[in-house]
Write an enzyme that holds these catalytic residues in place. Sequence first.
Site, PDB file in Angstrom:
ATOM      1  N   SER A  67      -1.099  21.803 -16.379  1.00 24.87           N
ATOM      2  CA  SER A  67      -0.599  22.882 -15.550  1.00 24.87           C
ATOM      3  C   SER A  67       0.645  23.475 -16.056  1.00 24.87           C
ATOM      4  O   SER A  67       1.295  22.780 -16.914  1.00 24.87           O
ATOM      5  CB  SER A  67       0.090  22.426 -14.082  1.00 24.87           C
ATOM      6  OG  SER A  67      -0.968  21.981 -13.374  1.00 24.87           O
TER       7      SER A  67
HETATM    8  N1  SAM Z   1      -1.577  16.980 -13.108  1.00 27.70           N
HETATM    9  C1  SAM Z   1      -2.505  17.509 -14.228  1.00 27.70           C
HETATM   10  C2  SAM Z   1      -1.456  17.629 -15.409  1.00 27.70           C
HETATM   11  O1  SAM Z   1      -0.492  17.233 -15.526  1.00 27.70           O
HETATM   12  O2  SAM Z   1      -2.164  17.792 -16.626  1.00 27.70           O
HETATM   13  C3  SAM Z   1      -2.896  18.888 -14.297  1.00 27.70           C
HETATM   14  C4  SAM Z   1      -4.305  18.640 -13.378  1.00 27.70           C
HETATM   15  S1  SAM Z   1      -5.402  19.939 -13.309  1.00 27.70           S
HETATM   16  C5  SAM Z   1      -4.710  21.295 -13.061  1.00 27.70           C
HETATM   17  C6  SAM Z   1      -6.383  19.325 -11.838  1.00 27.70           C
HETATM   18  C7  SAM Z   1      -7.080  18.034 -12.293  1.00 27.70           C
HETATM   19  O3  SAM Z   1      -7.502  17.792 -10.819  1.00 27.70           O
HETATM   20  C8  SAM Z   1      -8.241  18.103 -13.072  1.00 27.70           C
HETATM   21  O4  SAM Z   1      -7.932  17.235 -13.964  1.00 27.70           O
HETATM   22  C9  SAM Z   1      -9.415  17.702 -12.255  1.00 27.70           C
HETATM   23  O5  SAM Z   1     -10.635  16.902 -12.665  1.00 27.70           O
HETATM   24  C10 SAM Z   1      -8.784  17.107 -11.154  1.00 27.70           C
HETATM   25  N2  SAM Z   1      -9.439  16.883  -9.616  1.00 27.70           N
HETATM   26  C11 SAM Z   1     -10.033  17.897  -8.967  1.00 27.70           C
HETATM   27  N3  SAM Z   1     -10.546  17.095  -7.828  1.00 27.70           N
HETATM   28  C12 SAM Z   1     -10.203  15.936  -7.842  1.00 27.70           C
HETATM   29  C13 SAM Z   1     -10.545  14.985  -7.051  1.00 27.70           C
HETATM   30  N4  SAM Z   1     -11.261  14.979  -5.764  1.00 27.70           N
HETATM   31  N5  SAM Z   1      -9.941  13.856  -7.326  1.00 27.70           N
HETATM   32  C14 SAM Z   1      -9.320  13.506  -8.404  1.00 27.70           C
HETATM   33  N6  SAM Z   1      -9.075  14.561  -9.355  1.00 27.70           N
HETATM   34  C15 SAM Z   1      -9.460  15.762  -9.120  1.00 27.70           C
END
Ligand code: SAM
Length: 217
Positions: A67
């Site tokens: 992000s």
């Molecule tokens: N917090 C992260 C960082 O600091 O890099 C950014 C995360 S990215 C915007 C969103 C993440 O959510 C992705 O890695 C994606 O695979 C994960 N994601 C999506 N749906 C999910 C779920 N149901 N459970 C866990 N992770 C999930």
Amino acid sequence: MALLQDTPLTRGLRKQLIKDLQDKGFHDLPILKAFAEVPRHFFLPPIFLQQAYSDVAFPIEAGQTISQPSTVAYQTLLLQLEPRQKVLEIGTGSGYQACILASIGATVYTIERQMKLFNATKALLNNLPYRIICRFGDGTLGLPQEAPFDRILVTAGAPEIPKNLLKQLVIGGKLVIPVGDGETQTMTRVTRLDELTFETEQFQDFRFVPLIGKQGW
Ligand code: SAM
């Protein structure tokens, strides 16, 4: 492979990023201190050193993103986190947001559903001085065996608020989650007032990768 070296150059780039965040209206000292402490370039391949300290989202493994720093600051601010609180993050991604929360003093549990990303980030976090418990799976179900949580942060865009997550908040606990059914999501904060009552507040619109799972897309 990340470059785990913090040099005068990267510390300088970090100072510039903090100034950028202050110019954008972020003045919360514990949050700025966490941004000063956590080297964001650790979470990107070494050739992207400059990008690591720009206020932009950036592609990581498995088609996901780290992000944008101002989005990390915004979500962290809305959490109203206090040291020693127990936090659940849904969407570990690069692990950067989890480290920001841990740097503020929270005990952090984080869940990721992409196996390759989960393995890479868990290995990285093992080399950093933060206590972060990494779990693999569908975060829309929360982490019932570790509940309740003081704070829950969702870092992917949800079609609606997962009921499982609400159940796993302490009374007085807060969930911050981007919610929307189109290209953009509205940042939403839900506070649990008592067993059955929740207060919902809505803030700015953002664009997140989708939250995929039983109570997601
Ligand atoms: N917090 C992260 C960082 O600091 O890099 C950014 C995360 S990215 C915007 C969103 C993440 O959510 C992705 O890695 C994606 O695979 C994960 N994601 C999506 N749906 C999910 C779920 N149901 N459970 C866990 N992770 C999930």
